[in-house]
Design a protein around this motif. Structure first.
Motif, PDB file in Angstrom:
ATOM      1  N   GLY A  16       0.801  -1.213   0.000  1.00  0.00           N
ATOM      2  CA  GLY A  16       0.000   0.000   0.000  1.00  0.00           C
ATOM      3  C   GLY A  16       0.836   1.266   0.000  1.00  0.00           C
ATOM      4  O   GLY A  16       2.071   1.216  -0.090  1.00  0.00           O
ATOM      5  N   SER A  17       0.145   2.398   0.109  1.00  0.00           N
ATOM      6  CA  SER A  17       0.791   3.708   0.052  1.00  0.00           C
ATOM      7  C   SER A  17       0.315   4.603   1.183  1.00  0.00           C
ATOM      8  O   SER A  17      -0.806   4.454   1.688  1.00  0.00           O
ATOM      9  CB  SER A  17       0.467   4.393  -1.285  1.00  0.00           C
ATOM     10  OG  SER A  17       0.950   3.647  -2.375  1.00  0.00           O
ATOM     11  N   ARG A  19       1.027   8.990   2.393  1.00  0.00           N
ATOM     12  CA  ARG A  19       1.739  10.243   2.176  1.00  0.00           C
ATOM     13  C   ARG A  19       1.851  10.977   3.504  1.00  0.00           C
ATOM     14  O   ARG A  19       0.853  11.308   4.136  1.00  0.00           O
ATOM     15  CB  ARG A  19       1.033  11.140   1.156  1.00  0.00           C
ATOM     16  CG  ARG A  19       1.886  12.354   0.783  1.00  0.00           C
ATOM     17  CD  ARG A  19       1.279  13.222  -0.280  1.00  0.00           C
ATOM     18  NE  ARG A  19       0.257  14.124   0.254  1.00  0.00           N
ATOM     19  CZ  ARG A  19      -0.099  15.273  -0.325  1.00  0.00           C
ATOM     20  NH1 ARG A  19       0.488  15.644  -1.444  1.00  0.00           N
ATOM     21  NH2 ARG A  19      -1.048  16.014   0.216  1.00  0.00           N
ATOM     22  N   ARG A  67      10.749   3.819  -4.420  1.00  0.00           N
ATOM     23  CA  ARG A  67       9.450   3.606  -3.749  1.00  0.00           C
ATOM     24  C   ARG A  67       8.938   4.885  -3.074  1.00  0.00           C
ATOM     25  O   ARG A  67       7.735   5.128  -3.044  1.00  0.00           O
ATOM     26  CB  ARG A  67       9.562   2.502  -2.699  1.00  0.00           C
ATOM     27  CG  ARG A  67       9.991   1.158  -3.267  1.00  0.00           C
ATOM     28  CD  ARG A  67       9.891   0.059  -2.207  1.00  0.00           C
ATOM     29  NE  ARG A  67      10.773   0.300  -1.065  1.00  0.00           N
ATOM     30  CZ  ARG A  67      10.346   0.394   0.185  1.00  0.00           C
ATOM     31  NH1 ARG A  67       9.059   0.298   0.477  1.00  0.00           N
ATOM     32  NH2 ARG A  67      11.222   0.604   1.167  1.00  0.00           N
ATOM     33  N   GLN A  82       5.913  10.807  -0.167  1.00  0.00           N
ATOM     34  CA  GLN A  82       5.013   9.839  -0.769  1.00  0.00           C
ATOM     35  C   GLN A  82       5.662   8.468  -0.686  1.00  0.00           C
ATOM     36  O   GLN A  82       6.756   8.268  -1.220  1.00  0.00           O
ATOM     37  CB  GLN A  82       4.728  10.198  -2.228  1.00  0.00           C
ATOM     38  CG  GLN A  82       3.822   9.204  -2.950  1.00  0.00           C
ATOM     39  CD  GLN A  82       2.410   9.175  -2.384  1.00  0.00           C
ATOM     40  OE1 GLN A  82       1.821  10.226  -2.119  1.00  0.00           O
ATOM     41  NE2 GLN A  82       1.869   7.981  -2.199  1.00  0.00           N
ATOM     42  N   ASN A  84       5.244   4.538  -1.505  1.00  0.00           N
ATOM     43  CA  ASN A  84       4.540   3.508  -2.264  1.00  0.00           C
ATOM     44  C   ASN A  84       5.189   2.150  -2.042  1.00  0.00           C
ATOM     45  O   ASN A  84       6.319   2.059  -1.566  1.00  0.00           O
ATOM     46  CB  ASN A  84       4.550   3.857  -3.748  1.00  0.00           C
ATOM     47  CG  ASN A  84       3.854   5.160  -4.063  1.00  0.00           C
ATOM     48  OD1 ASN A  84       2.899   5.557  -3.388  1.00  0.00           O
ATOM     49  ND2 ASN A  84       4.324   5.844  -5.101  1.00  0.00           N
ATOM     50  N   SER A  85       4.470   1.101  -2.402  1.00  0.00           N
ATOM     51  CA  SER A  85       4.985  -0.273  -2.275  1.00  0.00           C
ATOM     52  C   SER A  85       5.569  -0.504  -0.886  1.00  0.00           C
ATOM     53  O   SER A  85       6.671  -1.033  -0.739  1.00  0.00           O
ATOM     54  CB  SER A  85       6.049  -0.538  -3.357  1.00  0.00           C
ATOM     55  OG  SER A  85       5.520  -0.343  -4.643  1.00  0.00           O
TER      56      SER A  85
END
Length: 117
Positions: A16-17, A19, A67, A82, A84-85
């Motif tokens: 998931g991500s 921020r 990432r 940010q 990610n992964s």
């Protein structure tokens, strides 16, 4: 005195991500080099990413390259990360810091990021 304040942490599944945001009050935000650091349970605090004051040059730890993305919005006195992964190994308290010169002088209280497998 500037006091960075982080937000955006939470619980997310692997892959998931999230921020993260870091708000730094004051009129000199644009003059700071900014960085993200993290401390995982039982480990030392480690560097995650940074963004320079003038050119916006970015640096990343090898473990997050490709990432994570660091950015800043000087008009909003805010820095972002940010992520990610996300992996369980990214679980940590994440701190933002501001450097008026060569040293990170102002630190936030941290925001918890937990990645479940």
């Amino acid at each position: 005195q500037e006091q960075p304040v982080e937000s955006g942490g939470g619980l997310v599944q692997a892959g998931g991500s999230l921020r993260l945001s870091c708000l730094v009050s004051g009129r000199t935000f644009a003059s700071y080099t900014l960085g993200w650091f993290r401390r995982a349970p039982g480990k030392e605090r480690e560097f995650v990413a940074s963004i320079s004051r003038s050119t916006g040059t970015t640096r990343y730890a090898d473990s997050v390259k490709g990432r994570f993305t660091i950015s800043r919005d000087n008009a909003k006195n805010t820095m972002y990360l940010q992520m990610n992964s996300l992996e369980p190994e990214d679980t940590a308290v994440y701190y933002c810091a501001a450097a008026p010169a060569t040293l990170y002088q102002y630190w936030g209280q941290g925001t918890q990021v937990t990645v479940s497998s």
